[in-house]
Design a protein around this motif. Structure first.
Motif, PDB file in Angstrom:
ATOM      1  N   VAL A 168       0.831  -1.219   0.000  1.00 30.94           N
ATOM      2  CA  VAL A 168       0.000   0.000   0.000  1.00 30.94           C
ATOM      3  C   VAL A 168       0.860   1.261   0.000  1.00 30.94           C
ATOM      4  CG1 VAL A 168      -1.673   1.338   1.338  1.00 30.94           C
ATOM      5  CG2 VAL A 168      -2.090  -1.078   0.898  1.00 30.94           C
ATOM      6  N   PRO A 169       1.810   1.423   0.938  1.00 32.10           N
ATOM      7  CA  PRO A 169       2.646   2.634   0.882  1.00 32.10           C
ATOM      8  C   PRO A 169       3.469   2.729  -0.405  1.00 32.10           C
ATOM      9  CG  PRO A 169       2.935   1.513   2.981  1.00 32.10           C
ATOM     10  CD  PRO A 169       2.127   0.617   2.119  1.00 32.10           C
ATOM     11  N   ARG A 170       3.940   1.603  -0.898  1.00 34.49           N
ATOM     12  CA  ARG A 170       4.739   1.593  -2.138  1.00 34.49           C
ATOM     13  C   ARG A 170       3.905   2.083  -3.313  1.00 34.49           C
ATOM     14  NH1 ARG A 170       7.210   2.257  -6.073  1.00 34.49           N
ATOM     15  NH2 ARG A 170       8.560   0.836  -7.190  1.00 34.49           N
ATOM     16  N   LEU A 171       2.689   1.582  -3.441  1.00 35.88           N
ATOM     17  CA  LEU A 171       1.818   2.001  -4.547  1.00 35.88           C
ATOM     18  C   LEU A 171       1.320   3.432  -4.361  1.00 35.88           C
ATOM     19  CD1 LEU A 171      -0.208  -1.285  -5.129  1.00 35.88           C
ATOM     20  CD2 LEU A 171       1.664  -0.373  -6.507  1.00 35.88           C
ATOM     21  N   GLN A 172       1.116   3.861  -3.119  1.00 34.75           N
ATOM     22  CA  GLN A 172       0.719   5.255  -2.876  1.00 34.75           C
ATOM     23  C   GLN A 172       1.825   6.214  -3.310  1.00 34.75           C
ATOM     24  OE1 GLN A 172      -0.235   5.261   1.307  1.00 34.75           O
ATOM     25  NE2 GLN A 172      -2.393   4.787   0.939  1.00 34.75           N
ATOM     26  N   ARG A 173       3.084   5.885  -3.007  1.00 29.08           N
ATOM     27  CA  ARG A 173       4.202   6.732  -3.449  1.00 29.08           C
ATOM     28  C   ARG A 173       4.296   6.739  -4.969  1.00 29.08           C
ATOM     29  NH1 ARG A 173       6.861   4.080   0.657  1.00 29.08           N
ATOM     30  NH2 ARG A 173       7.979   2.779  -0.847  1.00 29.08           N
ATOM     31  N   TRP A 174       4.125   5.575  -5.592  1.00 32.65           N
ATOM     32  CA  TRP A 174       4.223   5.482  -7.054  1.00 32.65           C
ATOM     33  C   TRP A 174       3.136   6.325  -7.723  1.00 32.65           C
ATOM     34  CZ3 TRP A 174       0.516   3.301 -10.348  1.00 32.65           C
ATOM     35  CH2 TRP A 174       0.907   3.207 -11.691  1.00 32.65           C
ATOM     36  N   ALA A 175       1.905   6.251  -7.215  1.00 32.36           N
ATOM     37  CA  ALA A 175       0.791   6.978  -7.835  1.00 32.36           C
ATOM     38  C   ALA A 175       0.683   8.418  -7.351  1.00 32.36           C
ATOM     39  CB  ALA A 175      -0.522   6.243  -7.558  1.00 32.36           C
ATOM     40  N   GLY A 176       1.322   8.740  -6.242  1.00 29.30           N
ATOM     41  CA  GLY A 176       1.225  10.095  -5.700  1.00 29.30           C
ATOM     42  C   GLY A 176      -0.130  10.383  -5.088  1.00 29.30           C
ATOM     43  N   VAL A 177      -0.751   9.357  -4.488  1.00 30.63           N
ATOM     44  CA  VAL A 177      -2.073   9.507  -3.883  1.00 30.63           C
ATOM     45  C   VAL A 177      -2.031   8.949  -2.471  1.00 30.63           C
ATOM     46  CG1 VAL A 177      -3.306   9.386  -6.080  1.00 30.63           C
ATOM     47  CG2 VAL A 177      -2.896   7.290  -4.780  1.00 30.63           C
TER      48      VAL A 177
END
Length: 147
Positions: A129-138
């Motif tokens: 979750v944190p990894r994908l949030q950083r990638w998407a900027g959301v």
């Protein structure tokens, strides 16, 4: 550049166990069929042969699911129904338990008015979750107009 950030857990053990059981039963019933050509035993041996062939073939062609990120897209690579999500479409990334990725059993993506549930992957949602949030900027809450 493509980066594989997660894979589905290996489930090959089930196929191996089924194959071993089928081969053991064939070793038991095959000689019995030779000694006593009973039609019922013949049907059982034929079923076991077909079953062992299907399980062996499934073992050979089984591919795992992979979550691949590049600069612009998230791809869920799998045999059936691969999924491609553009980075600009992702509005939020969260776990199945709001605010608690470590308690979650799945990763949920809010994508242009719909929610996409990713299959069970390794590493856990607490890491993804944190990894994908950083990638998407959301964040966890859906945001409109994310670029």
């Amino acid at each position: 550049m493509d980066e594989v950030v997660a894979r589905a857990p290996a489930r090959r053990n089930v196929f191996v166990a089924l194959l071993v059981v089928n081969l053991m039963q064939l070793a038991l019933w095959g000689p019995q069929l030779v000694q006593d050509p009973d039609p019922l035993i013949g049907v059982l041996v034929a079923f076991l042969l077909v079953s062992a062939l299907f399980v062996g073939a499934a073992l050979l062609v089984a591919r795992s699911v992979a979550l691949v990120l590049d600069n612009d897209t998230l791809r869920l690579v799998r045999r059936w129904r691969p999924l491609v999500i553009p980075r600009t479409s992702v509005r939020a990334v969260r776990g199945s338990v709001p605010g608690r990725p470590s308690w979650s059993d799945a990763v949920l993506l809010d994508v242009d008015g719909r929610t996409v549930r990713l299959p069970t992957l390794e590493p856990s949602p607490a890491i993804l979750v944190p990894r994908l949030q950083r990638w998407a900027g959301v964040g966890e809450a859906p945001v409109d107009g994310v670029t």
